[in-house]
Design a protein around this motif. Structure first.
Motif, mmCIF file in Angstrom:
data_model
loop_
_atom_site.group_PDB
_atom_site.id
_atom_site.type_symbol
_atom_site.label_atom_id
_atom_site.label_comp_id
_atom_site.label_asym_id
_atom_site.label_seq_id
_atom_site.Cartn_x
_atom_site.Cartn_y
_atom_site.Cartn_z
ATOM 1 N N ALA A 271 -11.308 8.901 39.454
ATOM 2 C CA ALA A 271 -10.271 9.813 38.962
ATOM 3 C C ALA A 271 -8.958 9.048 38.804
ATOM 4 N N THR A 272 -8.148 9.437 37.839
ATOM 5 C CA THR A 272 -6.895 8.728 37.574
ATOM 6 C C THR A 272 -5.793 9.091 38.558
ATOM 7 N N SER A 273 -5.897 10.262 39.185
ATOM 8 C CA SER A 273 -4.886 10.675 40.155
ATOM 9 C C SER A 273 -5.523 11.645 41.138
ATOM 10 N N PRO A 274 -4.960 11.758 42.349
ATOM 11 C CA PRO A 274 -5.525 12.699 43.324
ATOM 12 C C PRO A 274 -5.487 14.143 42.846
ATOM 13 N N LYS A 275 -4.521 14.506 41.989
ATOM 14 C CA LYS A 275 -4.448 15.863 41.470
ATOM 15 C C LYS A 275 -5.449 16.027 40.346
ATOM 16 N N ARG A 276 -6.363 16.964 40.479
ATOM 17 C CA ARG A 276 -7.443 17.131 39.511
ATOM 18 C C ARG A 276 -7.030 18.019 38.356
ATOM 19 N N LYS A 277 -7.304 17.549 37.161
ATOM 20 C CA LYS A 277 -6.996 18.320 35.968
ATOM 21 C C LYS A 277 -7.914 19.533 35.878
ATOM 22 N N GLY A 278 -7.324 20.681 35.600
ATOM 23 C CA GLY A 278 -8.105 21.898 35.445
ATOM 24 C C GLY A 278 -8.270 22.706 36.712
ATOM 25 N N ARG A 279 -7.841 22.155 37.855
ATOM 26 C CA ARG A 279 -7.970 22.910 39.099
ATOM 27 C C ARG A 279 -6.792 23.860 39.237
ATOM 28 N N LEU A 280 -7.055 25.098 39.614
ATOM 29 C CA LEU A 280 -6.013 26.111 39.753
ATOM 30 C C LEU A 280 -5.308 25.934 41.092
ATOM 31 N N GLU A 281 -4.079 25.460 41.063
ATOM 32 C CA GLU A 281 -3.279 25.258 42.270
ATOM 33 C C GLU A 281 -1.898 25.874 42.042
ATOM 34 N N PHE A 282 -1.506 26.808 42.895
ATOM 35 C CA PHE A 282 -0.220 27.479 42.769
ATOM 36 C C PHE A 282 0.848 26.704 43.536
ATOM 37 N N PRO A 283 1.983 26.432 42.893
ATOM 38 C CA PRO A 283 3.036 25.670 43.566
ATOM 39 C C PRO A 283 3.788 26.485 44.622
ATOM 40 N N ASP A 284 3.842 27.800 44.450
ATOM 41 C CA ASP A 284 4.593 28.647 45.370
ATOM 42 C C ASP A 284 3.657 29.624 46.072
ATOM 43 N N ALA A 285 4.148 30.217 47.111
ATOM 44 C CA ALA A 285 3.393 31.243 47.828
ATOM 45 C C ALA A 285 3.770 32.619 47.297
ATOM 46 N N GLY A 286 2.779 33.485 47.127
ATOM 47 C CA GLY A 286 3.056 34.831 46.671
ATOM 48 C C GLY A 286 3.086 34.955 45.162
ATOM 49 N N PHE A 287 3.527 36.137 44.702
ATOM 50 C CA PHE A 287 3.557 36.448 43.274
ATOM 51 C C PHE A 287 4.913 36.032 42.708
ATOM 52 N N THR A 288 4.959 34.875 42.042
ATOM 53 C CA THR A 288 6.206 34.368 41.478
ATOM 54 C C THR A 288 6.022 34.093 39.987
ATOM 55 N N ARG A 289 7.141 33.911 39.313
ATOM 56 C CA ARG A 289 7.108 33.647 37.875
ATOM 57 C C ARG A 289 6.394 32.329 37.577
#
Length: 308
Positions: A271-289
């Protein structure tokens, strides 16, 4: 990302579509029990729109089927030509006068490999006799078995690769970059899923079972020779190609057969980076914009590609 898309497509396009059609079409409908006049008339989607009183909509489905078959044929032809060209580059396509021509490229396109692959399509014009759509059934049957042979081989290859990964863990004198090639817990390991080796075993076993029982209808009284040949001709062809390759390269030295398998992991993909392309990862907690935009972008990346 591509592997996840396959799962989503199977669930949304195939499973849900067939489930919906099963609510409309009864299981004892004569068209899906051998009474249809053509291959397309057996489709539950065609039957559904006809039963719903919209027979003209069947033409739309037929057009979609034809377009789908055409795009699938183009994709399959592209893959077959590149595989044939790659085999020629490795010198695995028979005599040198044939291999030399299959290696040739014009503007990056292996033209001769394309012509050879395209010539095989002419087989479809050999069957002029029989019931309407019978030859299409035989070609589809043969193509299905051939694909199952490929999938079974892919699963077997992965299982051998997985065993190689396990063997590599026994040696600790490797660099960090090389360890990333076979350590499934490393962030640069390209792709993994839960129970992956078990899925490989299941896929290989399921493909073998389908291959063996795909042509069972040929054995029903009376015995149908054409169905039998179309269902099982891929198996001896596959074995003859493998045995022919080993005979050509190793002769009758049976101890040298099957020695071309490589356990080298030094050139495996990472893999080119530890962050996987296409994986759903939310940067914030809860329901945010920001989370909403991330989720919509993930939906777009995974579902909007259907149109392509």
């Amino acid at each position: 990302m591509a592997a996840r898309k396959v799962n989503l497509r199977v669930i949304t396009l195939y499973s849900l579509a067939m489930l919906t059609a099963s609510f409309v079409v009864p299981m004892d409908h004569p068209f899906i029990n051998g009474k249809a006049s053509s291959v397309s008339a057996r489709s539950v989607f065609i039957i559904a729109v006809v039963e719903a009183g919209m027979p003209k909509a069947a033409h739309l489905f037929n057009a979609v089927f034809c377009f789908s078959a055409f795009t699938c044929a183009i994709n399959s032809m592209y893959i077959a030509t590149r595989v044939l060209h790659t085999l020629a580059l490795r010198g695995q396509t028979g005599p040198e006068f044939i291999t030399r021509r299959l290696r040739a490229c014009r503007s990056g396109v292996p033209v001769r490999a394309v012509l050879v692959t395209g010539a095989l399509m002419m087989v479809a014009y050999m069957g002029r006799s029989g019931a309407l759509g019978a030859r299409l059934d035989e070609l589809a049957n043969n193509s299905t078995v051939s694909c199952l042979v490929v999938y079974a081989t892919i699963c077997a290859t992965y299982l051998y690769f997985f065993r190689t990964l396990e063997d590599a863990k026994l040696y600790g004198n490797t660099s960090e970059s090389q360890a990333a090639s076979y350590d499934r817990d490393h962030p640069l390991y390209p792709y993994k899923s839960h129970g992956q080796w078990l899925k490989g075993c299941y896929g290989m076993a399921a493909c073998i079972i389908l291959i063996l029982f795909n042509g069972v209808s040929a054995f029903l009284d009376p015995f149908n020779v054409r169905k039998f040949v179309s269902a099982y001709i891929s198996l001896p062809t596959f074995l003859v190609l493998i045995l022919g390759y080993n005979l050509r390269k190793h002769g009758l030295r049976l101890s040298d057969w099957w020695t071309d398998k490589s356990g080298d992991l030094s050139n495996t993909v990472q893999a080119t980076s530890p962050k996987r392309k296409g994986r759903l990862e939310f940067p914030d907690a809860g329901f945010t914009r920001e989370n909403v935009f991330i989720f919509l972008g993930w939906i777009w990346a995974n579902f909007a590609s259907y149109a392509s």
